[in-house]
Write a protein that holds these residues in place. Structure first.
Motif, short mmCIF file in Angstrom:
data_model
loop_
_atom_site.label_atom_id
_atom_site.label_comp_id
_atom_site.label_asym_id
_atom_site.label_seq_id
_atom_site.Cartn_x
_atom_site.Cartn_y
_atom_site.Cartn_z
N ASP A 85 0.82 -1.20 0.00
CA ASP A 85 0.00 0.00 0.00
C ASP A 85 0.86 1.25 0.00
OD1 ASP A 85 -2.53 -1.11 0.01
OD2 ASP A 85 -2.49 -1.43 2.15
N GLY A 86 0.23 2.33 -0.33
CA GLY A 86 0.90 3.63 -0.30
C GLY A 86 0.49 4.46 -1.48
N PRO A 87 1.02 5.66 -1.54
CA PRO A 87 0.65 6.58 -2.62
C PRO A 87 1.34 6.24 -3.93
CG PRO A 87 2.25 7.60 -1.18
CD PRO A 87 1.92 6.26 -0.58
N LYS A 88 0.77 5.32 -4.65
CA LYS A 88 1.31 4.94 -5.95
C LYS A 88 0.15 4.59 -6.86
CE LYS A 88 2.13 0.30 -4.32
NZ LYS A 88 3.10 -0.64 -3.89
N ALA A 89 0.42 4.57 -8.12
CA ALA A 89 -0.64 4.28 -9.09
C ALA A 89 -0.93 2.78 -9.07
CB ALA A 89 -0.20 4.71 -10.48
N VAL A 90 -2.17 2.45 -8.75
CA VAL A 90 -2.63 1.07 -8.80
C VAL A 90 -3.92 1.09 -9.60
CG1 VAL A 90 -3.47 -0.90 -7.49
CG2 VAL A 90 -1.63 0.50 -6.57
N LYS A 91 -3.97 0.29 -10.62
CA LYS A 91 -5.15 0.27 -11.48
C LYS A 91 -6.35 -0.27 -10.70
CE LYS A 91 -6.93 -1.57 -15.75
NZ LYS A 91 -6.76 -2.48 -16.85
N ASP A 92 -7.43 0.50 -10.70
CA ASP A 92 -8.67 0.03 -10.08
C ASP A 92 -9.19 -1.14 -10.90
OD1 ASP A 92 -8.39 2.05 -8.30
OD2 ASP A 92 -10.14 3.19 -8.94
N VAL A 100 -12.86 -10.35 2.22
CA VAL A 100 -12.14 -9.46 3.13
C VAL A 100 -10.86 -9.01 2.45
CG1 VAL A 100 -10.97 -9.34 5.37
CG2 VAL A 100 -13.02 -10.74 5.13
N VAL A 101 -10.46 -7.75 2.70
CA VAL A 101 -9.16 -7.28 2.26
C VAL A 101 -8.40 -6.78 3.48
CG1 VAL A 101 -9.93 -4.92 1.69
CG2 VAL A 101 -7.91 -5.85 0.58
N VAL A 102 -7.13 -7.13 3.56
CA VAL A 102 -6.27 -6.69 4.65
C VAL A 102 -5.31 -5.67 4.08
CG1 VAL A 102 -4.50 -7.43 6.31
CG2 VAL A 102 -6.44 -8.93 5.79
N ALA A 103 -5.13 -4.55 4.79
CA ALA A 103 -4.23 -3.50 4.33
C ALA A 103 -3.41 -2.98 5.51
CB ALA A 103 -5.02 -2.37 3.68
N ALA A 104 -2.39 -2.22 5.22
CA ALA A 104 -1.48 -1.73 6.26
C ALA A 104 -2.10 -0.64 7.13
CB ALA A 104 -0.19 -1.22 5.62
N THR A 105 -3.01 0.14 6.59
CA THR A 105 -3.62 1.24 7.35
C THR A 105 -5.11 1.32 7.02
OG1 THR A 105 -3.32 2.94 5.67
CG2 THR A 105 -1.47 2.58 7.20
N VAL A 106 -5.86 2.03 7.85
CA VAL A 106 -7.29 2.24 7.60
C VAL A 106 -7.46 2.99 6.29
CG1 VAL A 106 -9.35 3.41 8.43
CG2 VAL A 106 -7.92 2.16 10.03
N LEU A 107 -6.64 4.03 6.06
CA LEU A 107 -6.76 4.82 4.83
C LEU A 107 -6.67 3.95 3.58
CD1 LEU A 107 -6.75 7.65 3.38
CD2 LEU A 107 -4.26 7.47 3.45
N TRP A 108 -5.62 3.15 3.50
CA TRP A 108 -5.42 2.32 2.32
C TRP A 108 -6.39 1.16 2.30
CZ3 TRP A 108 -3.38 5.24 -0.95
CH2 TRP A 108 -2.40 6.14 -0.59
N GLY A 109 -6.78 0.66 3.47
CA GLY A 109 -7.76 -0.42 3.53
C GLY A 109 -9.11 0.03 3.01
N GLU A 110 -9.52 1.24 3.38
CA GLU A 110 -10.79 1.77 2.87
C GLU A 110 -10.73 1.95 1.35
OE1 GLU A 110 -11.37 5.24 5.26
OE2 GLU A 110 -12.34 4.09 6.87
N ARG A 111 -9.59 2.41 0.86
CA ARG A 111 -9.44 2.57 -0.60
C ARG A 111 -9.56 1.22 -1.30
NH1 ARG A 111 -4.28 3.65 -4.14
NH2 ARG A 111 -5.30 4.19 -6.08
N ARG A 112 -8.87 0.21 -0.76
CA ARG A 112 -8.94 -1.12 -1.36
C ARG A 112 -10.36 -1.68 -1.29
NH1 ARG A 112 -5.06 -0.57 -4.20
NH2 ARG A 112 -3.09 -0.26 -3.18
N ALA A 113 -11.02 -1.50 -0.17
CA ALA A 113 -12.39 -2.00 -0.02
C ALA A 113 -13.30 -1.37 -1.07
CB ALA A 113 -12.91 -1.72 1.39
N ARG A 114 -13.20 -0.07 -1.27
CA ARG A 114 -14.00 0.58 -2.31
C ARG A 114 -13.64 0.04 -3.68
NH1 ARG A 114 -12.79 5.08 0.68
NH2 ARG A 114 -11.20 5.73 -0.79
N MET A 115 -12.35 -0.12 -3.93
CA MET A 115 -11.88 -0.60 -5.23
C MET A 115 -12.42 -1.98 -5.53
SD MET A 115 -7.92 -1.15 -6.50
CE MET A 115 -7.44 0.45 -5.92
N TYR A 116 -12.49 -2.84 -4.50
CA TYR A 116 -12.91 -4.22 -4.70
C TYR A 116 -14.38 -4.46 -4.36
CZ TYR A 116 -7.86 -4.78 -4.88
OH TYR A 116 -6.54 -4.66 -5.19
N GLY A 117 -15.12 -3.36 -4.09
CA GLY A 117 -16.55 -3.48 -3.85
C GLY A 117 -16.91 -4.17 -2.54
N LEU A 118 -16.08 -3.96 -1.50
CA LEU A 118 -16.32 -4.56 -0.20
C LEU A 118 -16.81 -3.50 0.79
CD1 LEU A 118 -13.08 -6.71 0.01
CD2 LEU A 118 -15.39 -7.52 -0.43
N PRO A 119 -17.57 -3.93 1.79
CA PRO A 119 -18.01 -2.94 2.80
C PRO A 119 -16.84 -2.45 3.66
CG PRO A 119 -18.70 -5.16 3.41
CD PRO A 119 -18.07 -5.25 2.05
#
Length: 119
Positions: A85-92, A100-119
């Motif tokens: 995770d982090g501020p880099k270009a990742v294709k949605d 479930v998605v696990v991420a290093a921080t809440v900020l990046w976890g929320e981004r991943r959850a939105r990207m993957y259509g998870l609550p």
């Protein structure tokens, strides 16, 4: 590798570790629990056997995608152990499916959850 170690300690069944190269020894020695081939079974990721194991698995954990372009079964846990995770270009994409998605921080976890259509 830490997830495999934790599963080895906490899960009674066999743990099937799907790898691109089944000869991978990893950074552990013979005393490490990952060297226990009676409990940790290395399987080539791109094989019919790995597909069959993934379809019948009680739970699946992955980092780099694993037959993920379909919705996971509702009665099984499928965990995307996202890393890097982090501020880099990742294709949605909606091709990486999990419960479930696990991420290093809440900020990046929320981004991943939105990207993957998870609550």
């Amino acid at each position: 590798m830490e997830v495999v170690r934790a599963l080895r300690r906490r899960y009674r069944g066999k743990v099937y570790w799907l790898l691109s190269d089944t000869g991978y020894a990893g950074p552990f020695d013979a005393a490490d629990e990952l060297a226990d081939t009676s409990r940790i079974v290395r399987i080539r990721k791109n094989s019919v056997r790995s597909l069959l194991l993934a379809l019948r698995a009680e739970a699946t954990f992955f980092t780099h995608g694993l037959f993920t372009a379909v919705d996971p079964p509702g009665d099984r846990l499928v965990v995307n152990l996202w890393h890097g995770d982090g501020p880099k270009a990742v294709k949605d994409t909606d091709l990486i499916r999990s419960n479930v998605v696990v991420a290093a921080t809440v900020l990046w976890g929320e981004r991943r959850a939105r990207m993957y259509g998870l609550p």
